[in-house]
Scaffold this active site. Structure first.
Site, PDB file in Angstrom:
ATOM      1  N   ASP A  67      -4.928  14.977  76.244  1.00 43.34           N
ATOM      2  CA  ASP A  67      -5.531  13.659  76.036  1.00 43.34           C
ATOM      3  C   ASP A  67      -6.883  13.514  76.721  1.00 43.34           C
ATOM      4  O   ASP A  67      -7.267  14.329  77.556  1.00 43.34           O
ATOM      5  CB  ASP A  67      -4.570  12.548  76.505  1.00 43.34           C
ATOM      6  CG  ASP A  67      -3.831  12.919  77.792  1.00 43.34           C
ATOM      7  OD1 ASP A  67      -4.341  13.769  78.545  1.00 43.34           O
ATOM      8  OD2 ASP A  67      -2.754  12.370  78.035  1.00 43.34           O
ATOM      9  N   ASN A 136       6.683   5.277  83.371  1.00 38.97           N
ATOM     10  CA  ASN A 136       7.404   4.652  82.248  1.00 38.97           C
ATOM     11  C   ASN A 136       7.886   5.723  81.247  1.00 38.97           C
ATOM     12  O   ASN A 136       8.204   5.399  80.110  1.00 38.97           O
ATOM     13  CB  ASN A 136       6.499   3.642  81.535  1.00 38.97           C
ATOM     14  CG  ASN A 136       5.233   4.288  80.981  1.00 38.97           C
ATOM     15  OD1 ASN A 136       5.077   5.513  81.030  1.00 38.97           O
ATOM     16  ND2 ASN A 136       4.329   3.482  80.451  1.00 38.97           N
ATOM     17  N   HIS A 138       6.176   8.074  79.874  1.00 37.46           N
ATOM     18  CA  HIS A 138       5.233   8.548  78.843  1.00 37.46           C
ATOM     19  C   HIS A 138       4.970  10.044  79.028  1.00 37.46           C
ATOM     20  O   HIS A 138       5.075  10.575  80.133  1.00 37.46           O
ATOM     21  CB  HIS A 138       3.935   7.729  78.813  1.00 37.46           C
ATOM     22  CG  HIS A 138       2.987   7.952  79.944  1.00 37.46           C
ATOM     23  ND1 HIS A 138       2.160   6.955  80.422  1.00 37.46           N
ATOM     24  CD2 HIS A 138       2.692   9.043  80.699  1.00 37.46           C
ATOM     25  CE1 HIS A 138       1.415   7.439  81.399  1.00 37.46           C
ATOM     26  NE2 HIS A 138       1.722   8.696  81.589  1.00 37.46           N
ATOM     27  N   GLU A 143       2.897   6.080  75.058  1.00 33.89           N
ATOM     28  CA  GLU A 143       3.526   5.024  75.842  1.00 33.89           C
ATOM     29  C   GLU A 143       4.810   4.548  75.154  1.00 33.89           C
ATOM     30  O   GLU A 143       5.021   4.837  73.969  1.00 33.89           O
ATOM     31  CB  GLU A 143       2.537   3.845  75.975  1.00 33.89           C
ATOM     32  CG  GLU A 143       1.204   4.208  76.628  1.00 33.89           C
ATOM     33  CD  GLU A 143       1.282   4.378  78.148  1.00 33.89           C
ATOM     34  OE1 GLU A 143       2.365   4.730  78.665  1.00 33.89           O
ATOM     35  OE2 GLU A 143       0.247   4.181  78.803  1.00 33.89           O
TER      36      GLU A 143
HETATM   37  C1  F6R Z   1      -2.229  13.552  81.576  1.00 30.19           C
HETATM   38  C2  F6R Z   1      -1.105  12.973  80.860  1.00 30.19           C
HETATM   39  C3  F6R Z   1      -0.172  12.011  81.502  1.00 30.19           C
HETATM   40  C4  F6R Z   1       0.204  12.382  82.941  1.00 30.19           C
HETATM   41  C5  F6R Z   1       1.107  11.318  83.544  1.00 30.19           C
HETATM   42  C6  F6R Z   1       1.455  11.623  84.992  1.00 30.19           C
HETATM   43  O1  F6R Z   1      -2.920  14.478  80.748  1.00 30.19           O
HETATM   44  O2  F6R Z   1      -0.962  13.269  79.724  1.00 30.19           O
HETATM   45  O3  F6R Z   1       0.996  11.920  80.734  1.00 30.19           O
HETATM   46  O4  F6R Z   1       0.853  13.623  82.935  1.00 30.19           O
HETATM   47  O5  F6R Z   1       0.480  10.075  83.480  1.00 30.19           O
HETATM   48  O6  F6R Z   1       0.299  11.576  85.761  1.00 30.19           O
HETATM   49  P1  F6R Z   1       0.293  12.045  87.291  1.00 30.19           P
HETATM   50  O7  F6R Z   1       0.555  13.506  87.261  1.00 30.19           O
HETATM   51  O8  F6R Z   1      -1.080  11.728  87.787  1.00 30.19           O
HETATM   52  O9  F6R Z   1       1.376  11.285  87.970  1.00 30.19           O
END
Ligand code: F6R
Length: 253
Positions: A67, A136, A138, A143
């Site tokens: 992303d 959450n 994701h 989401e």
């Molecule tokens: C990032 C992504 C997100 C993160 C998630 C956890 O490329 O796709 O799904 O993996 O938000 O983020 P952290 O590792 O910062 O807790």
């Protein structure tokens, strides 16, 4: 699904690096799906170490990131493209023209999604997809209430995700509200999936991913239906999983 119970962040990162390195030794032309955020930084550091010490070769590898924020260019230090250059791309012998990140500056994001999906297909599909997980549940920026059949597309970030990611920006108002993300279908099409989770704030999400009902309300729960999914969770992130599972170093179901 396979679960690996790691002691802490270091142990989680080491286990993940073994799996990714093993993939590259077996198939030097691998296509990797990559994630950003705090969770995979330790994995990337260890891959750099394996590259420097025993010559893990990235020259034939192609990468696709999950992303990117809408409106941030690859030169913006808060962009995911910049993050990847800093943590991995510039530190190993990956070919720059083999490292792909969705273009958050594209004028037509629907078209950019189609272009990105076509590039993944042309590369032969993703061999190993690395994932983090949001509080959450994701994965990527898919989401809750996402459509499971989605491919790369524009998404609106949840308020919770905006708050969680504000730590990377000067002010919460600076966090972009939109991103372009691979969809759940892209992730499910990967041959192997490796989800990393560390810290108590991920315990609910890990429980939902491994034990909850498969539902768009917890996007990571879809991984229960993946043919080859592994979750590596440290003790804090695994805390809600059944104790009988956690007695083992690794558990399959
Ligand atoms: C990032 C992504 C997100 C993160 C998630 C956890 O490329 O796709 O799904 O993996 O938000 O983020 P952290 O590792 O910062 O807790």
């Amino acid at each position: 699904m396979r679960l690996i119970f790691a002691k802490d962040y270091e142990d989680m990162s080491c286990e993940a690096a073994k799996i990714v390195s093993g993939q590259l030794y077996l198939k030097p032309q691998s296509v990797l799906g990559l994630a950003t955020g705090s969770t995979p930084i330790g994995l990337y550091d260890r891959l750099v170490q394996v590259h420097q010490t025993v010559g893990l070769d990235f020259s034939g590898v192609t990468t696709f990131n999950l992303d990117e924020y809408v409106g941030l260019s690859s030169e913006n230090p808060e962009s995911y493209h910049y993050f990847m250059k800093e943590h991995l791309f510039s530190r190993v012998n990956l070919r720059p023209d083999h490292c792909f990140v969705p273009n958050g500056m594209a004028e037509d994001l629907e078209e950019e999604g189609r272009r990105y999906d076509a590039l993944i297909e042309q590369a032969g599909g993703i061999d190993l997809q690395v994932l983090g997980i949001g509080r959450n549940a994701h994965i990527g920026f898919n989401e809750p209430d996402i459509k499971f059949e989605a491919m790369t597309h524009k998404v609106r970030l949840d308020d919770e995700t905006i708050r969680a990611n504000a730590r990377f920006f000067a002010r919460e108002e600076d966090v972009p509200r939109y991103a372009i993300s691979m969809g759940i279908r892209n992730i499910m099409l990967a041959r192997r999936v490796l989800l990393l989770a560390s810290g108590p704030e991920k315990a609910e999400a890990v429980y939902a991913a491994a034990c909850g009902n498969v539902s768009p309300k917890a996007p990571a729960s879809i991984l229960q239906l993946h043919r080859d999914a592994t979750i590596i969770a440290d003790a804090a992130a695994a805390a809600r999983l059944p104790e009988a599972w956690r007695e083992h170093r690794s558990y399959h179901f």
